[in-house]
Design a protein around this motif. Structure first.
Motif, short mmCIF file in Angstrom:
data_model
loop_
_atom_site.label_atom_id
_atom_site.label_comp_id
_atom_site.label_asym_id
_atom_site.label_seq_id
_atom_site.Cartn_x
_atom_site.Cartn_y
_atom_site.Cartn_z
N LEU A 37 25.22 52.49 49.44
CA LEU A 37 25.22 52.71 48.00
C LEU A 37 24.10 51.85 47.42
CD1 LEU A 37 29.04 52.57 47.20
CD2 LEU A 37 27.59 54.59 47.40
N PRO A 40 25.30 50.39 43.49
CA PRO A 40 26.75 50.42 43.69
C PRO A 40 27.59 50.58 42.42
CG PRO A 40 25.86 48.23 44.13
CD PRO A 40 24.70 49.15 43.94
N GLN A 43 27.03 54.36 41.05
CA GLN A 43 27.71 55.32 41.91
C GLN A 43 29.23 55.12 41.87
OE1 GLN A 43 25.11 53.95 44.96
NE2 GLN A 43 24.07 55.92 45.13
N ILE A 80 34.39 55.48 46.76
CA ILE A 80 33.02 55.11 46.34
C ILE A 80 33.09 53.97 45.32
CG2 ILE A 80 30.98 55.90 45.06
CD1 ILE A 80 31.46 58.67 46.34
N GLY A 84 31.58 50.32 46.03
CA GLY A 84 30.52 49.89 45.14
C GLY A 84 30.88 48.61 44.40
#
Length: 160
Positions: A37, A40, A43, A80, A84
């Motif tokens: 990522l 981070p 995302q 995610i 992140g």
């Protein structure tokens, strides 16, 4: 309650939806072992916002196949976000402050869970709204994680 009263869902269907969410999270975990990522927080905020889709569908159209598909994506999005967020914490917070920052983060997260459950649609919008903050959008990974960061955020102000 919605699962039991919805003819297109039911308890069995809800079990499939929750399982699909777990599969999405595990699948994304495996994918993130290979894909870094680079931004981070950006995302992560987009990822957590995806979780609003299955929650909205649950209220408007509680059907097993549709919800399971959305939950699969939602589980991936939650992973995610988690990856992140933890990456940003580990790289951006000085080591001597990390335990305190992580403690406050967890405290705030657990206090917010009951309210967040009620307000998730609005919170998804708030998660996307955090992307309006330039330092969130522009935060990048450190190129060499073995080197200690200088924690000078002023250099990021000129990055687009």
């Amino acid at each position: 309650m919605i699962a039991n009263t919805s003819p297109g869902l039911g308890a069995r269907g809800w079990g499939l939806v929750v399982s699909a969410q777990a599969v999405g999270a595990v699948g994304m975990t495996l994918l993130l072992l290979r894909l870094p990522l680079n931004r981070p927080l950006r995302q992560g905020m987009v990822g957590v916002s995806v979780m609003a889709i299955p929650l909205c569908l649950l209220g408007f159209r509680p059907e097993t196949l549709l919800l399971a598909t959305a939950a699969l994506l939602g589980g991936a999005g939650i992973e995610i976000f988690g990856t992140g967020w933890r990456t940003a914490l580990m790289e951006q917070v000085p080591p001597d402050a990390l335990s305190r920052v992580a403690s406050f983060d967890m405290l705030g997260s657990f206090i917010a869970i009951p309210a967040g459950t009620l307000l998730y649609g609005w919170l998804a919008t708030a998660a996307l709204a955090t992307l309006l903050v330039p330092s969130v959008r522009r935060l990048r990974r450190f190129v060499d994680s073995a080197t200690e960061p200088d924690h000078d955020l002023s250099a990021d102000a000129t990055d687009s």
